[in-house]
Motif scaffolding. Structure first.
Motif, short mmCIF file in Angstrom:
data_model
loop_
_atom_site.label_atom_id
_atom_site.label_comp_id
_atom_site.label_asym_id
_atom_site.label_seq_id
_atom_site.Cartn_x
_atom_site.Cartn_y
_atom_site.Cartn_z
N ARG A 1 0.82 -1.22 0.00
CA ARG A 1 0.00 0.00 0.00
C ARG A 1 0.84 1.26 0.00
NH1 ARG A 1 -5.35 -0.44 1.98
NH2 ARG A 1 -5.09 1.42 3.26
N GLY B 1 1.68 3.21 2.33
CA GLY B 1 1.19 4.28 3.19
C GLY B 1 0.02 5.07 2.62
N GLN B 2 -0.59 4.58 1.56
CA GLN B 2 -1.68 5.33 0.94
C GLN B 2 -2.98 4.53 0.97
OE1 GLN B 2 -1.54 5.65 -3.42
NE2 GLN B 2 0.10 4.13 -3.40
N ASP B 3 -4.07 5.27 0.82
CA ASP B 3 -5.38 4.65 0.64
C ASP B 3 -5.74 4.75 -0.83
OD1 ASP B 3 -5.80 4.05 3.35
OD2 ASP B 3 -6.49 6.09 3.74
N PHE B 4 -6.31 3.69 -1.37
CA PHE B 4 -6.69 3.67 -2.78
C PHE B 4 -8.15 4.09 -2.93
CE2 PHE B 4 -3.34 0.41 -2.40
CZ PHE B 4 -2.42 0.95 -3.28
N ASP B 5 -8.43 4.81 -4.01
CA ASP B 5 -9.80 5.22 -4.30
C ASP B 5 -10.66 4.03 -4.70
OD1 ASP B 5 -9.43 8.07 -3.98
OD2 ASP B 5 -8.27 8.00 -5.83
N GLN C 1 -7.73 8.99 -8.21
CA GLN C 1 -6.33 9.40 -8.27
C GLN C 1 -5.39 8.21 -8.12
OE1 GLN C 1 -6.01 12.36 -5.17
NE2 GLN C 1 -6.69 14.01 -6.53
N SER C 2 -5.76 7.26 -7.26
CA SER C 2 -4.91 6.11 -6.98
C SER C 2 -5.76 4.84 -6.99
CB SER C 2 -4.22 6.28 -5.63
OG SER C 2 -3.34 5.21 -5.38
N ARG D 1 -2.79 7.00 -10.83
CA ARG D 1 -1.66 6.19 -10.34
C ARG D 1 -2.16 4.77 -10.07
NH1 ARG D 1 1.04 5.27 -5.13
NH2 ARG D 1 3.23 4.83 -5.54
N THR E 1 -10.18 -1.32 -0.16
CA THR E 1 -10.61 -0.17 -0.96
C THR E 1 -12.12 -0.05 -0.82
OG1 THR E 1 -11.00 -1.44 -2.99
CG2 THR E 1 -8.75 -0.62 -2.62
#
Length: 313
Positions: A147, A149-153, A187-188, A210, A249
């Motif tokens: 991941r 460190g991010q959250d996916f849309d 965005q992701s 992304r 997600t």
């Protein structure tokens, strides 16, 4: 090529007929009947994909709870293991499970084929998975690495290799078309696919998005990753990380596959949109339960909005 594909589909369907499968597992009936049901240990060792292993495990737990049996679930599936138990490697300890030696392979195959319920309700599946499929520290570390460190849309899952033998070909143009309104606000995106041309195409079509994938090695074109020459333990980690990343997600646009059908069970708030729906009496668990939920709920909201996609003319 067309005729060969049709023959493979026919062979797969014939092999999966209930009477054929039951006859093949009959040698396990007597040893199962003689086993101590207070302390059972069933090994899911038949070659199958990781999503199928977890789906079998959930139904096994439901069966044992209904019967009042003590049960420890193991898996030494040779596609993902060189003999180690996948549940000990990647999941938290099974609370209250008996420390019993595994049933023999014949008895285990009998249980897996003939004793478990074919389907269980979604809410029961969710409750079982919350206890049985809790990632351990090792798996959580791999998930965090994937991941970044991010959250996916959202997630997109396109299965393009051996799954076509069961569900037929789902042209990736169909999934690209369905995904377009959702990608406009994204965005992701977590992208899970075994089809390199699809991955290249969607990245080219949406350069402002992304896309993040989690693959632990290269495999030959057209080869299902779980049948590849990658080390078994890496294949197990890769499959499990993909499954959990999809589930974490808000929504997944998908083609039919065990891998993404488990996402709604791992995360009750998760939503799915399947482009190659097949609701028949032969639709397996938990695909049937997921597709029924989609039918009840309608299209999921798009990223960045609480509004579902308007599909009116």
């Amino acid at each position: 090529m067309f005729k060969a594909s049709k023959l493979r589909q026919l062979a797969t369907r014939l092999h999966s007929q209930p009477a054929v499968q039951r006859a093949k597992t009959l040698p396990g009936l007597v040893p199962y009947r003689l086993a101590d049901k207070r302390a059972l240990s069933v090994d899911i060792a038949v070659p199958m994909g990781m999503g199928a292993i977890l789906a079998h495990a959930i139904r096994l737990r439901a069966w044992a709870e209904t019967r009042g049996y003590g049960l420890r679930i193991r898996s030494t599936c040779p596609l993902y293991s060189d003999g180690a138990d996948l549940f000990e490697q990647f999941f938290a300890p099974q609370q209250g499970a008996p420390d019993a030696p595994p049933l023999g392979p014949q008895a285990s195959r009998w249980v897996l084929r003939n004793e478990m319920p074919r389907h269980i309700p979604l809410d029961q599946s969710i409750a079982i998975a919350a206890d049985l499929l809790r990632p351990n520290a090792r798996l959580e570390a791999a998930i965090s690495e994937a991941r970044g460190g991010q959250d996916f849309d959202m997630a997109i899952h396109y299965r393009g290799t051996d799954k076509v033998l069961e569900t037929g070909v789902a042209p990736f143009e169909e999934l690209l078309t369905a995904a377009a309104p959702y990608l406009e606000g994204a965005q992701s995106v977590f992208l899970a696919t075994d089809d390199a041309p699809f991955a290249a195409r969607i990245r080219a079509d949406w350069p402002g998005v992304r896309f993040v994938s989690y693959d632990l090695g290269e495999v030959a074109a057209g080869v299902p990753r779980h049948f590849s020459d990658l080390p078994a333990e890496l294949k197990a980690q890769e499959a499990l990380v993909n499954m959990v990343c999809i589930a974490r997600t808000p929504l997944c646009l998908r083609t039919s596959s065990y891998m993404s059908s488990l996402s709604r069970i791992l995360n009750p708030a998760h939503r799915t949109l399947t482009v190659n729906k097949s609701l028949t009496r032969n639709t397996p668990y938990p695909e049937l339960e997921i597709l029924e939920a989609e039918t009840r709920e309608g299209p999921p909201p798009r990223p960045g909005t609480a509004q579902p996609l308007d599909r009116s003319p």
